[in-house]
Design a protein around this motif. Structure first.
Motif, PDB file in Angstrom:
ATOM      1  N   ARG A 123       0.819  -1.211   0.000  1.00 30.87           N
ATOM      2  CA  ARG A 123       0.000   0.000   0.000  1.00 30.87           C
ATOM      3  C   ARG A 123       0.855   1.264   0.000  1.00 30.87           C
ATOM      4  NH1 ARG A 123      -2.940  -0.116   5.973  1.00 30.87           N
ATOM      5  NH2 ARG A 123      -1.130  -0.708   7.206  1.00 30.87           N
ATOM      6  N   THR A 124       2.009   1.234   0.691  1.00 33.96           N
ATOM      7  CA  THR A 124       2.887   2.405   0.675  1.00 33.96           C
ATOM      8  C   THR A 124       3.447   2.641  -0.715  1.00 33.96           C
ATOM      9  OG1 THR A 124       3.496   2.164   3.003  1.00 33.96           O
ATOM     10  CG2 THR A 124       5.010   3.403   1.602  1.00 33.96           C
ATOM     11  N   ALA A 125       3.913   1.580  -1.369  1.00 33.87           N
ATOM     12  CA  ALA A 125       4.441   1.717  -2.730  1.00 33.87           C
ATOM     13  C   ALA A 125       3.347   2.160  -3.698  1.00 33.87           C
ATOM     14  CB  ALA A 125       5.057   0.406  -3.186  1.00 33.87           C
ATOM     15  N   SER A 126       2.125   1.663  -3.493  1.00 34.43           N
ATOM     16  CA  SER A 126       1.009   2.043  -4.372  1.00 34.43           C
ATOM     17  C   SER A 126       0.704   3.532  -4.250  1.00 34.43           C
ATOM     18  CB  SER A 126      -0.229   1.213  -4.034  1.00 34.43           C
ATOM     19  OG  SER A 126       0.003  -0.161  -4.264  1.00 34.43           O
ATOM     20  N   ILE A 127       0.719   4.038  -3.014  1.00 34.14           N
ATOM     21  CA  ILE A 127       0.499   5.471  -2.811  1.00 34.14           C
ATOM     22  C   ILE A 127       1.614   6.273  -3.463  1.00 34.14           C
ATOM     23  CG2 ILE A 127       0.427   7.306  -1.075  1.00 34.14           C
ATOM     24  CD1 ILE A 127      -0.986   5.324   0.783  1.00 34.14           C
ATOM     25  N   ARG A 128       2.842   5.809  -3.316  1.00 35.33           N
ATOM     26  CA  ARG A 128       3.971   6.534  -3.901  1.00 35.33           C
ATOM     27  C   ARG A 128       3.865   6.607  -5.421  1.00 35.33           C
ATOM     28  NH1 ARG A 128       8.705   3.831  -0.062  1.00 35.33           N
ATOM     29  NH2 ARG A 128       8.577   5.391   1.628  1.00 35.33           N
ATOM     30  N   LEU A 129       3.475   5.504  -6.060  1.00 35.07           N
ATOM     31  CA  LEU A 129       3.315   5.563  -7.512  1.00 35.07           C
ATOM     32  C   LEU A 129       2.165   6.495  -7.880  1.00 35.07           C
ATOM     33  CD1 LEU A 129       4.127   4.710 -10.321  1.00 35.07           C
ATOM     34  CD2 LEU A 129       2.648   2.691 -10.100  1.00 35.07           C
ATOM     35  N   GLY A 130       1.070   6.431  -7.125  1.00 33.39           N
ATOM     36  CA  GLY A 130      -0.046   7.344  -7.384  1.00 33.39           C
ATOM     37  C   GLY A 130       0.381   8.788  -7.280  1.00 33.39           C
ATOM     38  N   CYS A 131       1.166   9.121  -6.256  1.00 33.97           N
ATOM     39  CA  CYS A 131       1.643  10.499  -6.083  1.00 33.97           C
ATOM     40  C   CYS A 131       2.597  10.901  -7.201  1.00 33.97           C
ATOM     41  CB  CYS A 131       2.328  10.646  -4.728  1.00 33.97           C
ATOM     42  SG  CYS A 131       1.205  10.583  -3.313  1.00 33.97           S
ATOM     43  N   SER A 132       3.382   9.943  -7.681  1.00 30.59           N
ATOM     44  CA  SER A 132       4.307  10.232  -8.774  1.00 30.59           C
ATOM     45  C   SER A 132       3.566  10.557 -10.064  1.00 30.59           C
ATOM     46  CB  SER A 132       5.234   9.028  -8.993  1.00 30.59           C
ATOM     47  OG  SER A 132       6.123   9.246 -10.063  1.00 30.59           O
ATOM     48  N   ASP A 190      10.647   6.597 -17.206  1.00 30.11           N
ATOM     49  CA  ASP A 190      11.772   7.421 -16.764  1.00 30.11           C
ATOM     50  C   ASP A 190      11.296   8.621 -15.961  1.00 30.11           C
ATOM     51  OD1 ASP A 190      10.613   8.583 -19.003  1.00 30.11           O
ATOM     52  OD2 ASP A 190      12.504   9.351 -19.804  1.00 30.11           O
ATOM     53  N   ARG A 191      10.189   9.217 -16.356  1.00 27.24           N
ATOM     54  CA  ARG A 191       9.635  10.363 -15.622  1.00 27.24           C
ATOM     55  C   ARG A 191       9.169   9.935 -14.228  1.00 27.24           C
ATOM     56  NH1 ARG A 191       7.678  14.932 -18.476  1.00 27.24           N
ATOM     57  NH2 ARG A 191       8.026  14.877 -20.725  1.00 27.24           N
ATOM     58  N   LEU A 192       8.438   8.831 -14.171  1.00 30.42           N
ATOM     59  CA  LEU A 192       7.896   8.377 -12.896  1.00 30.42           C
ATOM     60  C   LEU A 192       9.008   7.969 -11.933  1.00 30.42           C
ATOM     61  CD1 LEU A 192       4.850   6.272 -14.134  1.00 30.42           C
ATOM     62  CD2 LEU A 192       4.896   8.660 -13.414  1.00 30.42           C
ATOM     63  N   ILE A 216       9.626  -0.162  -7.172  1.00 24.78           N
ATOM     64  CA  ILE A 216       8.539  -0.015  -8.137  1.00 24.78           C
ATOM     65  C   ILE A 216       9.012  -0.231  -9.575  1.00 24.78           C
ATOM     66  CG2 ILE A 216       6.878   1.680  -9.072  1.00 24.78           C
ATOM     67  CD1 ILE A 216       6.751   2.865  -6.237  1.00 24.78           C
ATOM     68  N   ALA A 217      10.279   0.020  -9.863  1.00 18.48           N
ATOM     69  CA  ALA A 217      10.810  -0.017 -11.234  1.00 18.48           C
ATOM     70  C   ALA A 217      10.444  -1.280 -12.008  1.00 18.48           C
ATOM     71  CB  ALA A 217      12.322   0.184 -11.213  1.00 18.48           C
ATOM     72  N   PRO A 218      10.554  -2.494 -11.431  1.00 14.49           N
ATOM     73  CA  PRO A 218      10.220  -3.688 -12.214  1.00 14.49           C
ATOM     74  C   PRO A 218       8.774  -3.741 -12.671  1.00 14.49           C
ATOM     75  CG  PRO A 218      11.479  -4.278 -10.249  1.00 14.49           C
ATOM     76  CD  PRO A 218      11.078  -2.846 -10.095  1.00 14.49           C
ATOM     77  N   HIS A 219       7.909  -3.007 -11.992  1.00 14.11           N
ATOM     78  CA  HIS A 219       6.486  -3.017 -12.320  1.00 14.11           C
ATOM     79  C   HIS A 219       6.118  -1.960 -13.369  1.00 14.11           C
ATOM     80  CE1 HIS A 219       5.704  -5.774  -8.956  1.00 14.11           C
ATOM     81  NE2 HIS A 219       6.621  -5.071  -8.322  1.00 14.11           N
ATOM     82  N   LEU A 220       7.122  -1.223 -13.833  1.00 18.26           N
ATOM     83  CA  LEU A 220       6.878  -0.208 -14.858  1.00 18.26           C
ATOM     84  C   LEU A 220       7.425  -0.629 -16.211  1.00 18.26           C
ATOM     85  CD1 LEU A 220       7.688   3.076 -12.868  1.00 18.26           C
ATOM     86  CD2 LEU A 220       5.454   2.071 -13.350  1.00 18.26           C
ATOM     87  N   VAL A 221       7.766  -1.915 -16.357  1.00 22.71           N
ATOM     88  CA  VAL A 221       8.366  -2.362 -17.617  1.00 22.71           C
ATOM     89  C   VAL A 221       7.400  -2.218 -18.786  1.00 22.71           C
ATOM     90  CG1 VAL A 221      10.007  -3.940 -16.546  1.00 22.71           C
ATOM     91  CG2 VAL A 221       7.691  -4.742 -17.079  1.00 22.71           C
ATOM     92  N   ALA A 222       6.095  -2.229 -18.494  1.00 23.62           N
ATOM     93  CA  ALA A 222       5.123  -2.099 -19.579  1.00 23.62           C
ATOM     94  C   ALA A 222       4.986  -0.664 -20.060  1.00 23.62           C
ATOM     95  CB  ALA A 222       3.755  -2.607 -19.134  1.00 23.62           C
ATOM     96  N   VAL A 223       5.545   0.268 -19.302  1.00 23.65           N
ATOM     97  CA  VAL A 223       5.438   1.676 -19.669  1.00 23.65           C
ATOM     98  C   VAL A 223       6.671   2.022 -20.493  1.00 23.65           C
ATOM     99  CG1 VAL A 223       5.083   4.024 -18.816  1.00 23.65           C
ATOM    100  CG2 VAL A 223       4.251   2.073 -17.495  1.00 23.65           C
ATOM    101  N   THR A 224       6.545   1.945 -21.804  1.00 21.88           N
ATOM    102  CA  THR A 224       7.718   1.980 -22.666  1.00 21.88           C
ATOM    103  C   THR A 224       7.976   3.319 -23.322  1.00 21.88           C
ATOM    104  OG1 THR A 224       6.348   1.193 -24.521  1.00 21.88           O
ATOM    105  CG2 THR A 224       7.495  -0.473 -23.213  1.00 21.88           C
ATOM    106  N   ARG A 225       6.953   4.199 -23.353  1.00 17.50           N
ATOM    107  CA  ARG A 225       7.151   5.463 -24.059  1.00 17.50           C
ATOM    108  C   ARG A 225       8.015   6.379 -23.243  1.00 17.50           C
ATOM    109  NH1 ARG A 225       3.092   8.560 -25.143  1.00 17.50           N
ATOM    110  NH2 ARG A 225       1.789   7.886 -23.443  1.00 17.50           N
ATOM    111  N   GLU A 226       8.884   7.099 -23.875  1.00 18.68           N
ATOM    112  CA  GLU A 226       9.839   7.951 -23.188  1.00 18.68           C
ATOM    113  C   GLU A 226       9.540   9.424 -23.418  1.00 18.68           C
ATOM    114  OE1 GLU A 226      11.649   4.778 -21.622  1.00 18.68           O
ATOM    115  OE2 GLU A 226      12.300   6.836 -21.271  1.00 18.68           O
ATOM    116  N   GLY A 227       9.213  10.126 -22.350  1.00 15.32           N
ATOM    117  CA  GLY A 227       9.077  11.592 -22.399  1.00 15.32           C
ATOM    118  C   GLY A 227       8.052  12.073 -23.392  1.00 15.32           C
ATOM    119  N   GLY A 228       7.997  13.398 -23.565  1.00 16.47           N
ATOM    120  CA  GLY A 228       7.140  14.001 -24.567  1.00 16.47           C
ATOM    121  C   GLY A 228       5.735  14.242 -24.075  1.00 16.47           C
TER     122      GLY A 228
END
Length: 334
Positions: free
Chosen positions: A273-282, A301-303, A319-331
């Protein structure tokens, strides 16, 4: 995890006022308010709570199902959502009403005055979740976000009947919902989302204390603005996580929706739950830097940069391993 997001889909008309609303409120005359604020800028953007949350979930690599009602002016908006990973095949198109409108003015202190026109959203009360669940062979979660009040009640009751876990996010509609309806939305929800003011409204509308509400939900997630986010469970100490610092505040519209997308994406991937809140805040820190609630890019990379700056390297690495599906960079994805 298949998440159905029910709720409003709207076009946002966002204006900025260079002063402060409170400077023009005269004590003793508030029962006869008649004010007009000259705005410096107008931005027309895509919005609506359900569409905003679904957009964020799509950005984070999930494939959310959007359930709501729109007008015949939805075509370009639909393409935009599909391009960002949102399933829109369960969106109902009205033949008589236009897509809902959110007209909002923000002052220099980030206070907002807004009006919401329901339009086609009223037809959401006719929508059933059963065909949606059948289309996917079941749903893992239904999020009940602000919508036509009858639709919110129907979707909650249908989720119970179908045995689908649901989360309650009554938000702005607490002002319209009757006490019995609010109690129905809260009772049995796996998660209840509110901000601090809405938390007080939930207690007032349900007639239940904080403890009595907690006894009826899995967890209660309360956003506290710059003070972060609090999550509570019955019989456990509350956990409060600081907000991710934001160097530049451009427009607060959609920040809460972005938080919910990040939080739900993290919980869907089994994070604490702490990590989930942190990603939400990011994710929320990204949307507040842009104009409009669907103009941000939740690239990994932004998150991760937000997470590292706010919570440290260890938190980002968790959290990084759980963002592998987020592939677009910036913009800018607008």
């Amino acid at each position: 995890m298949r998440i159905a997001v029910t709720g409003s889909i709207a076009t946002d008309h966002l204006m900025t006022f260079p002063g402060c609303f409170t400077d023009h409120l005269v004590p003793g005359e508030l029962s006869n308010v008649s004010l007009s604020f000259l705005a410096d800028a107008l931005e027309v953007r895509r919005g609506g709570a359900a569409a905003n949350i679904a957009y964020g979930l799509g950005q984070l690599g999930l494939s959310p199902v959007l359930v709501g009602a729109v007008g015949p002016d939805f075509a370009d908006y639909q393409v935009h959502l599909k391009e960002h990973g949102v399933d829109t095949d369960s969106v109902h198109v009205s033949h008589t009403a236009q897509t809902a409108r959110f007209v909002c003015t923000t002052d220099r202190a980030q206070n907002q005055i807004a009006t919401f026109y329901a339009g086609a959203m009223a037809e959401a009360r006719t929508l059933s979740l059963a065909p949606v669940a059948e289309r996917f062979g079941g749903l893992d979660l239904v999020l009940i976000s602000p919508n036509d009040p009858e639709a919110m009640v129907r979707h909650t009751e249908e989720s119970r009947r179908l045995g689908i876990p649901f989360a309650a996010d009554p938000s702005q509609q607490l002002a319209r919902l009757e006490p019995d309806a609010v109690r129905g939305l809260v009772d049995g929800a796996g998660r209840l989302f509110t901000n601090a003011y809405e938390a007080a409204l939930v207690r007032e509308r349900t007639g239940w204390t904080s403890g009595q509400n907690l006894d009826r939900v899995g967890s209660w997630v309360t956003t506290l603005g710059a003070d972060g986010v609090r999550i509570e469970r019955a019989g456990e100490p509350a956990v409060t996580v600081p907000a991710a610092p934001v160097r530049e505040i451009t427009d607060p519209t959609g920040v809460g929706d972005a938080f919910r997308a990040g939080f739900l994406a993290a919980t869907a991937r089994g994070l604490t739950r702490t990590a989930s809140i942190r990603l939400g805040c990011s994710v929320a820190a990204e949307v507040i830097r842009t104009v409009g609630s669907q103009s941000y890019d939740a690239a990994a990379d932004r998150l991760l940069a937000n997470l590292t700056a706010a919570y440290g390297t260890d938190a980002a690495e968790e959290i990084a391993p759980h963002l592998v599906a987020v592939t677009r960079e910036g913009g800018d994805s607008s």
